[in-house]
Enzyme design. Structure first.
Site, PDB file in Angstrom:
ATOM      1  N   PHE A 148      13.935 -21.514  -6.240  1.00 40.76           N
ATOM      2  CA  PHE A 148      14.906 -21.029  -6.855  1.00 40.76           C
ATOM      3  C   PHE A 148      15.768 -21.912  -7.620  1.00 40.76           C
ATOM      4  O   PHE A 148      16.428 -22.943  -7.032  1.00 40.76           O
ATOM      5  CB  PHE A 148      15.638 -19.872  -6.171  1.00 40.76           C
ATOM      6  N   HIS A 189       3.280 -24.002  -1.971  1.00 41.08           N
ATOM      7  CA  HIS A 189       4.663 -23.265  -1.931  1.00 41.08           C
ATOM      8  C   HIS A 189       4.308 -21.937  -1.579  1.00 41.08           C
ATOM      9  O   HIS A 189       4.792 -21.269  -0.692  1.00 41.08           O
ATOM     10  CB  HIS A 189       5.362 -23.452  -3.158  1.00 41.08           C
ATOM     11  N   HIS A 246       8.243 -17.203   5.111  1.00 39.21           N
ATOM     12  CA  HIS A 246       9.160 -18.306   4.448  1.00 39.21           C
ATOM     13  C   HIS A 246      10.358 -18.485   4.961  1.00 39.21           C
ATOM     14  O   HIS A 246      11.322 -17.959   4.799  1.00 39.21           O
ATOM     15  CB  HIS A 246       9.290 -17.549   2.836  1.00 39.21           C
ATOM     16  N   CYS A 288      14.778 -23.177  -1.466  1.00 36.88           N
ATOM     17  CA  CYS A 288      13.526 -23.162  -0.847  1.00 36.88           C
ATOM     18  C   CYS A 288      12.812 -24.511  -0.977  1.00 36.88           C
ATOM     19  O   CYS A 288      11.600 -24.815  -0.271  1.00 36.88           O
ATOM     20  CB  CYS A 288      12.374 -22.337  -1.663  1.00 36.88           C
ATOM     21  N   LYS A 319       2.791 -19.857   4.665  1.00 35.27           N
ATOM     22  CA  LYS A 319       3.982 -18.873   4.870  1.00 35.27           C
ATOM     23  C   LYS A 319       3.176 -17.626   5.208  1.00 35.27           C
ATOM     24  O   LYS A 319       3.939 -16.690   5.712  1.00 35.27           O
ATOM     25  CB  LYS A 319       4.598 -18.816   3.496  1.00 35.27           C
ATOM     26  N   GLU A 368       1.846 -21.667  -9.763  1.00 35.53           N
ATOM     27  CA  GLU A 368       1.575 -22.612  -8.778  1.00 35.53           C
ATOM     28  C   GLU A 368       0.122 -22.992  -9.123  1.00 35.53           C
ATOM     29  O   GLU A 368      -0.279 -24.249  -9.214  1.00 35.53           O
ATOM     30  CB  GLU A 368       1.705 -22.406  -7.459  1.00 35.53           C
TER      31      GLU A 368
END
Lengths: 85, 402
Positions: B390, B294, B331, B162, B326, B305
């Protein structure tokens, strides 16, 4: 449709030409078919006739499959189709 | 060190088929997420996504191109065309020799894998199309952009899940800043909205069945999107000399690795990336007005976050805006940082902050100004864009208005 006409149709589609512009004497070079176009044509021919074409892209001139002209391609495909049945 | 500016942007995503349309729909707080239209969707548990709508590749590409271009490459070429056209640059001679393309993608040609596995496993076919490999490889999109625009300099594809696009754009930035290249084409793309691509994500059980609601207490997971965004990064002096329109300046970046867990995010890793970007851009925390989060809409990401932002910015965390787009475009996995950079450009260029839509309930663990549901008009000088992948690989970019 006979084998020759079907092969010419496939090659013409690859070359973006009218089938009438593909003659038995035409070479792949003269039709503007490059190495990528050639493997794509072989794939399409294998799919159309359900055959395996003995072609190695590493050394096309040394393959059992003769790609020197449209007529050589057609006659080799006719043999492969005959062997299948 | 050279200053680096953005002189072109292009995109196709669920919010629009161009940067202009995407800006407008982000400002409207429109939702691009809806029912998925794809083969065997009835066998999926997750039936929503941010799919690109109204797109017919046969109107854009010819038969031979379509034989070679996976959907991810199609998106990339459409976005690149818009960006490079806007920049007005024609690559030739020495400029072409030194200009390259660095793109991000997590999965590359996922639909090509999917279709051909289906052919050999499900349909029992023993032969696949000869272009399967050049179509699915992760660098296909970057290579086709290089061929289309004569980009002969350093070119490659970055794959960091990502954070792929942010890592890619950080590389391109570094190349222009250091003087290795005067112009780099960069960004990223993803197209995982096919049966296998969605099925794989279902397995993790982090997907929402109804909506992406980042930072909202009632959020229930992430929603996949697809598309591409491409930018032209250019040496500031060169851009100025040729009178190019400058969209924003890229002023810094940082990357970090959590080195801790393959899926769970780390507050320390995220904080180190944010802090690193501030340091690289020579910013004080107080200089930052907007962060494109994010913000995936998962409990793990959103809490971590917000904690990282609170850690880095201290008291200033209460004054800055942090939104997750998003919620609108989904995403885009490896392409997400690129589409999200558009929100940062809109903030510093037009003074419009894209909202976090779908926000319904305050979460005490995400108690920041997340610009809920409605865009805000406010002048912004500096914006950051977060990406935490990830595998614990993080990359943060900093932009400034010009």
């Amino acid at each position: 449709m006979d084998i020759g006409a079907r092969v010419i149709d496939i090659i013409a589609e690859q070359a973006i030409l009218d089938p009438g512009d593909v003659t038995l004497e035409s070479t792949l070079d003269s039709l503007g078919i490059d190495s990528m176009g050639l493997v794509e044509s072989i794939f399409a021919i294998e799919e159309a006739f359900d055959i395996q074409i003995p072609f190695n892209a590493n050394d096309p001139s040394n393959s059992e499959f003769n790609i020197s002209s449209v007529s050589s391609i057609i006659s080799d495909i006719e043999k492969l189709v005959a062997e299948k049945s | 060190m050279n200053r680096v500016v953005i002189t072109g942007s292009g995109t196709i995503n669920s919010l629009g088929h161009s940067a202009k349309e995407t800006f407008a729909n982000m400002a409207e707080g429109l939702c691009g997420i809806g029912p998925l239209f794809l083969r065997d969707v009835d066998r999926l548990d997750i039936k929503i996504g941010g799919q690109v709508k109204g797109f017919d590749p046969t109107t854009v590409f010819n038969r031979q191109q379509l034989a070679l271009y996976d959907r991810v490459t199609q998106f990339t070429l459409i976005a690149a065309k818009e960006a490079i056209k806007q920049s007005g640059i024609i690559f030739s001679g020495e400029l072409a020799a030194k200009s390259g393309v660095v793109l991000g993608t997590a999965g590359g040609g996922v639909s090509t894998w999917d279709d051909n596995y289906r052919a050999v496993y499900e349909d029992g076919k023993n032969r696949v199309h000869p272009f399967v490999v050049p179509k699915l490889m992760n660098n296909a999109a970057a290579s086709h952009v290089s061929m289309e625009y004569n980009l002969k300099g350093p070119s490659f594809t970055v794959s960091t899940a990502c954070a792929s696009s942010n890592h890619a754009m950080a590389q391109a930035f570094q190349m222009v800043r250091s003087g290795l290249s005067d112009v780099m084409v960069t960004g990223g793309s993803e197209s995982m909205l096919c049966f296998g691509g969605v099925k794989a994500w279902e397995g993790l059980r982090v997907m929402s069945k109804d909506a992406c609601r980042p930072f909202s207490a009632n959020r229930n997971g992430m929603v996949q999107g697809e598309g591409a965004a491409i930018f032209v990064f250019e040496n500031f002096d060169k851009a100025k000399n040729r009178g190019a329109e400058i969209l924003a300046e890229v002023i810094g970046y940082a990357m970090s690795s959590d080195a801790s867990d393959i899926v769970m995010p780390s507050k320390q890793g995220a904080a180190r990336a944010i802090k690193g970007a501030l340091h690289d851009a020579r910013l004080s925390p107080e200089d930052v007005q907007y962060i494109n989060a994010h913000g995936t809409g998962t409990a793990a990401n959103d809490k971590t976050e917000c904690a990282a932002v609170a850690d880095v910015f201290g008291r200033h965390a209460d004054n800055l805006m942090l939104s997750s787009t998003k919620s609108m475009h989904g995403h885009l996995i490896g392409g997400t940082g690129a589409v999200e950079l558009l929100a940062c450009i809109m903030a510093v260029k037009d003074g419009i902050i894209a909202p976090t839509i779908g926000y319904e309930e305050a979460d005490p663990e995400c108690a920041l100004d997340i610009v809920p549901n409605q865009a805000r008009e406010i002048e912004v000088d500096v914006a950051l864009s977060n990406a935490f992948a990830f595998g614990g690989l993080n990359a943060v970019l900093a932009l400034r208005s010009v």
